[in-house]
Design an enzyme around this catalytic site. Structure first.
Site, PDB file in Angstrom:
ATOM      1  N   SER A   1      38.134  43.669  44.679  1.00 16.94           N
ATOM      2  CA  SER A   1      39.356  44.178  44.045  1.00 16.94           C
ATOM      3  C   SER A   1      39.330  45.685  43.950  1.00 16.94           C
ATOM      4  O   SER A   1      40.369  46.312  43.773  1.00 16.94           O
ATOM      5  CB  SER A   1      39.477  43.656  42.613  1.00 16.94           C
ATOM      6  OG  SER A   1      39.399  42.274  42.579  1.00 16.94           O
TER       7      SER A   1
ATOM      8  N   HIS B   1      41.866  41.765  51.002  1.00 19.72           N
ATOM      9  CA  HIS B   1      42.065  41.495  49.572  1.00 19.72           C
ATOM     10  C   HIS B   1      43.182  40.461  49.384  1.00 19.72           C
ATOM     11  O   HIS B   1      44.363  40.787  49.431  1.00 19.72           O
ATOM     12  CB  HIS B   1      42.408  42.835  48.883  1.00 19.72           C
ATOM     13  CG  HIS B   1      42.526  42.764  47.401  1.00 19.72           C
ATOM     14  ND1 HIS B   1      43.195  43.717  46.657  1.00 19.72           N
ATOM     15  CD2 HIS B   1      42.061  41.869  46.490  1.00 19.72           C
ATOM     16  CE1 HIS B   1      43.131  43.412  45.387  1.00 19.72           C
ATOM     17  NE2 HIS B   1      42.458  42.297  45.258  1.00 19.72           N
TER      18      HIS B   1
ATOM     19  N   GLU C   1      46.168  42.445  51.061  1.00 19.42           N
ATOM     20  CA  GLU C   1      46.039  43.908  51.130  1.00 19.42           C
ATOM     21  C   GLU C   1      44.831  44.188  52.035  1.00 19.42           C
ATOM     22  O   GLU C   1      43.711  43.793  51.708  1.00 19.42           O
ATOM     23  CB  GLU C   1      45.824  44.472  49.715  1.00 19.42           C
ATOM     24  CG  GLU C   1      45.854  45.976  49.627  1.00 19.42           C
ATOM     25  CD  GLU C   1      45.611  46.492  48.199  1.00 19.42           C
ATOM     26  OE1 GLU C   1      44.890  45.844  47.414  1.00 19.42           O
ATOM     27  OE2 GLU C   1      46.139  47.572  47.878  1.00 19.42           O
TER      28      GLU C   1
ATOM     29  N   ASN D   1      45.608  47.486  42.643  1.00 17.22           N
ATOM     30  CA  ASN D   1      45.041  47.712  41.308  1.00 17.22           C
ATOM     31  C   ASN D   1      45.220  49.137  40.804  1.00 17.22           C
ATOM     32  O   ASN D   1      45.199  49.380  39.600  1.00 17.22           O
ATOM     33  CB  ASN D   1      43.581  47.290  41.298  1.00 17.22           C
ATOM     34  CG  ASN D   1      43.486  45.780  41.233  1.00 17.22           C
ATOM     35  OD1 ASN D   1      44.132  45.154  40.397  1.00 17.22           O
ATOM     36  ND2 ASN D   1      42.743  45.185  42.136  1.00 17.22           N
TER      37      ASN D   1
HETATM   38  N1  LIG Z   1      39.946  36.470  40.345  1.00 14.65           N
HETATM   39  C1  LIG Z   1      40.937  37.202  40.859  1.00 14.65           C
HETATM   40  O1  LIG Z   1      42.086  37.155  40.394  1.00 14.65           O
HETATM   41  C2  LIG Z   1      40.670  38.093  42.049  1.00 14.65           C
HETATM   42  C3  LIG Z   1      41.756  38.552  42.802  1.00 14.65           C
HETATM   43  C4  LIG Z   1      41.520  39.317  43.944  1.00 14.65           C
HETATM   44  C5  LIG Z   1      40.204  39.652  44.304  1.00 14.65           C
HETATM   45  N2  LIG Z   1      39.152  39.202  43.527  1.00 14.65           N
HETATM   46  C6  LIG Z   1      37.782  39.547  43.968  1.00 14.65           C
HETATM   47  O2  LIG Z   1      37.214  38.405  44.590  1.00 14.65           O
HETATM   48  C7  LIG Z   1      35.800  38.395  44.384  1.00 14.65           C
HETATM   49  C8  LIG Z   1      35.392  37.083  43.726  1.00 14.65           C
HETATM   50  O3  LIG Z   1      36.055  36.968  42.484  1.00 14.65           O
HETATM   51  P1  LIG Z   1      36.226  35.541  41.765  1.00 14.65           P
HETATM   52  O4  LIG Z   1      37.244  35.740  40.707  1.00 14.65           O
HETATM   53  O5  LIG Z   1      36.381  34.463  42.784  1.00 14.65           O
HETATM   54  O6  LIG Z   1      34.781  35.408  41.079  1.00 14.65           O
HETATM   55  P2  LIG Z   1      34.057  34.072  40.543  1.00 14.65           P
HETATM   56  O7  LIG Z   1      33.160  34.520  39.461  1.00 14.65           O
HETATM   57  O8  LIG Z   1      35.054  32.991  40.284  1.00 14.65           O
HETATM   58  O9  LIG Z   1      33.191  33.598  41.821  1.00 14.65           O
HETATM   59  C9  LIG Z   1      32.135  34.351  42.335  1.00 14.65           C
HETATM   60  C10 LIG Z   1      31.182  33.406  43.056  1.00 14.65           C
HETATM   61  O10 LIG Z   1      30.203  34.188  43.741  1.00 14.65           O
HETATM   62  C11 LIG Z   1      28.998  33.456  43.710  1.00 14.65           C
HETATM   63  N3  LIG Z   1      27.879  34.341  44.014  1.00 14.65           N
HETATM   64  C12 LIG Z   1      27.256  35.250  43.211  1.00 14.65           C
HETATM   65  N4  LIG Z   1      26.245  35.846  43.877  1.00 14.65           N
HETATM   66  C13 LIG Z   1      26.230  35.315  45.123  1.00 14.65           C
HETATM   67  C14 LIG Z   1      25.420  35.521  46.279  1.00 14.65           C
HETATM   68  N5  LIG Z   1      24.416  36.387  46.271  1.00 14.65           N
HETATM   69  N6  LIG Z   1      25.680  34.792  47.380  1.00 14.65           N
HETATM   70  C15 LIG Z   1      26.684  33.898  47.399  1.00 14.65           C
HETATM   71  N7  LIG Z   1      27.491  33.659  46.339  1.00 14.65           N
HETATM   72  C16 LIG Z   1      27.262  34.360  45.224  1.00 14.65           C
HETATM   73  C17 LIG Z   1      28.959  32.871  42.303  1.00 14.65           C
HETATM   74  O11 LIG Z   1      28.047  31.784  42.207  1.00 14.65           O
HETATM   75  C18 LIG Z   1      30.424  32.441  42.134  1.00 14.65           C
HETATM   76  O12 LIG Z   1      30.624  31.116  42.569  1.00 14.65           O
HETATM   77  C19 LIG Z   1      35.484  39.642  43.543  1.00 14.65           C
HETATM   78  O13 LIG Z   1      35.117  40.687  44.405  1.00 14.65           O
HETATM   79  C20 LIG Z   1      36.826  39.940  42.859  1.00 14.65           C
HETATM   80  O14 LIG Z   1      36.981  41.297  42.546  1.00 14.65           O
HETATM   81  C21 LIG Z   1      39.362  38.424  42.425  1.00 14.65           C
END
Ligand SMILES: NC(=O)c1ccc[n+]([C@@H]2O[C@H](COP(=O)([O-])OP(=O)(O)OC[C@H]3O[C@@H](n4cnc5c(N)ncnc54)[C@H](O)[C@@H]3O)[C@@H](O)[C@H]2O)c1
Length: 295
Positions: free
Chosen positions: A118, A139, A151, A189
């Site tokens: 993000s 993104h 994005e 963002n």
């Molecule tokens: N949640 C949102 O609304 C949103 C929107 C756009 C972008 N993002 C981005 O997407 C990414 C993930 O966010 P999320 O909300 O899905 O997080 P989340 O916490 O739901 O999921 C993250 C996952 O990554 C896994 N993980 C951690 N370390 C790891 C590793 N070394 N190898 C493999 N897997 C690993 C965790 O076990 C978990 O299942 C982030 O970079 C976030 O900024 C999130």
């Protein structure tokens, strides 16, 4: 392109795996936690069933989509024969840098490496790999199967053909790509977070209550959700970390996170996922109830 890997099977990773698998790609879904992988498959199945109920998917298409997904707890194993990796692991700089080093060591030569971050710099992520010209931001928005935007972020060294490939791929997934350059917060963002922060400041300074702030923005600006409700949905910890990236990256005090936001995160009031933020959440209820603290 036929085979992709998705790293991280959380909120975003399961949605990204879902859209690729539904479009006919073979997907290798990777997470350190087997429990998260099991949960992700259950969520994807639930969301595919929802599409069937709406009449937008057949049982057969659901079966094919699920067959297209394989899961791995070993990153090396999961990325060894793919043409694209989309990383969607936890938003933490050190973690992402270490994951990209591992992907670079194990993914085939020529494989494009994308991050769903993000806010973390794509240029910084690219710099820890031996192929910065093949690193790009992809993104997706939450919930991925529903939201149209991707994005696309060009790092400092991203090769133009890589951008073209990812633009075309996003269209193939039924999404609308938008290409931007790599500066803190990109576009989404950089614009959204100051608005959310200003809404929190308005509450903190007593200009108006939670309901009033959200109602003004919903009815006055035709936003589908008010900024405080949206902050709860995104996660207040996530909002704080993105504001810190903007503040550090630009060195401009206008991005300084509101002290109320900092306090709420410290008190573990993180929004919907923790059960309380600006609103209080009861499992199974869709009613929007302002948190006791702000009544
Ligand atoms: N949640 C949102 O609304 C949103 C929107 C756009 C972008 N993002 C981005 O997407 C990414 C993930 O966010 P999320 O909300 O899905 O997080 P989340 O916490 O739901 O999921 C993250 C996952 O990554 C896994 N993980 C951690 N370390 C790891 C590793 N070394 N190898 C493999 N897997 C690993 C965790 O076990 C978990 O299942 C982030 O970079 C976030 O900024 C999130």
């Amino acid at each position: 392109m036929k085979k992709v890997a998705v790293i991280g099977a959380g909120t975003m990773g399961n949605g990204i795996a879902h859209v690729f698998a539904q479009t006919g790609f073979q997907v290798s879904l990777i997470d350190v936690s087997q429990e998260q992988l099991n949960k992700a498959l259950a969520t994807i199945t639930k969301n595919l069933n929802r599409q069937i109920a709406k009449g937008t998917l057949t049982e057969e298409q659901k079966g094919t989509a699920l067959k297209n997904i394989e899961t791995h707890t070993s990153l090396a194993e999961g990325v060894k024969d793919v043409e694209l990796v989309v990383e969607a692991a936890t938003e933490n700089v050190d973690l992402k840098l270490s994951i990209f080093k591992q992907i670079d060591e194990n993914a085939p030569q020529g494989c494009i490496l994308a991050s769903n971050t993000s806010s973390i710099s794509i240029t910084k992520i690219a710099a820890v790999t031996s192929r910065p010209d093949l690193v790009i931001g992809m993104h997706f928005m939450n919930p991925v199967p529903v939201m149209k935007l991707v994005e696309i972020i060009n790092g400092y060294a991203t090769r133009p053909e890589v951008t073209t490939t990812i633009v075309e791929l996003s269209k193939q997934l039924g999404k609308v790509p938008c290409v931007v350059n790599d500066y803190p917060g990109f576009i989404a963002n950089r614009i959204l977070m100051p608005m959310i922060n200003e809404a929190i400041y308005s509450l903190y300074e007593g200009v108006a209550g939670v309901e009033e702030i959200d109602t003004v923005m919903k009815l006055g600006m035709a936003h589908p959700m008010g900024p405080l409700q949206l902050a709860d949905f995104i996660g207040l910890d996530v909002c704080l970390s993105i504001l810190n990236v903007l503040h550090d990256g630009f060195g401009n005090p206008k991005y300084a996170p509101c002290p109320l936001l900092v306090n709420m995160v410290t008190a573990k009031k993180l929004g919907a996922k923790s059960g309380e933020g600006f609103y209080a959440y009861t499992p199974g209820s869709k009613e929007l109830v302002v948190s006791q603290r702000f009544r």
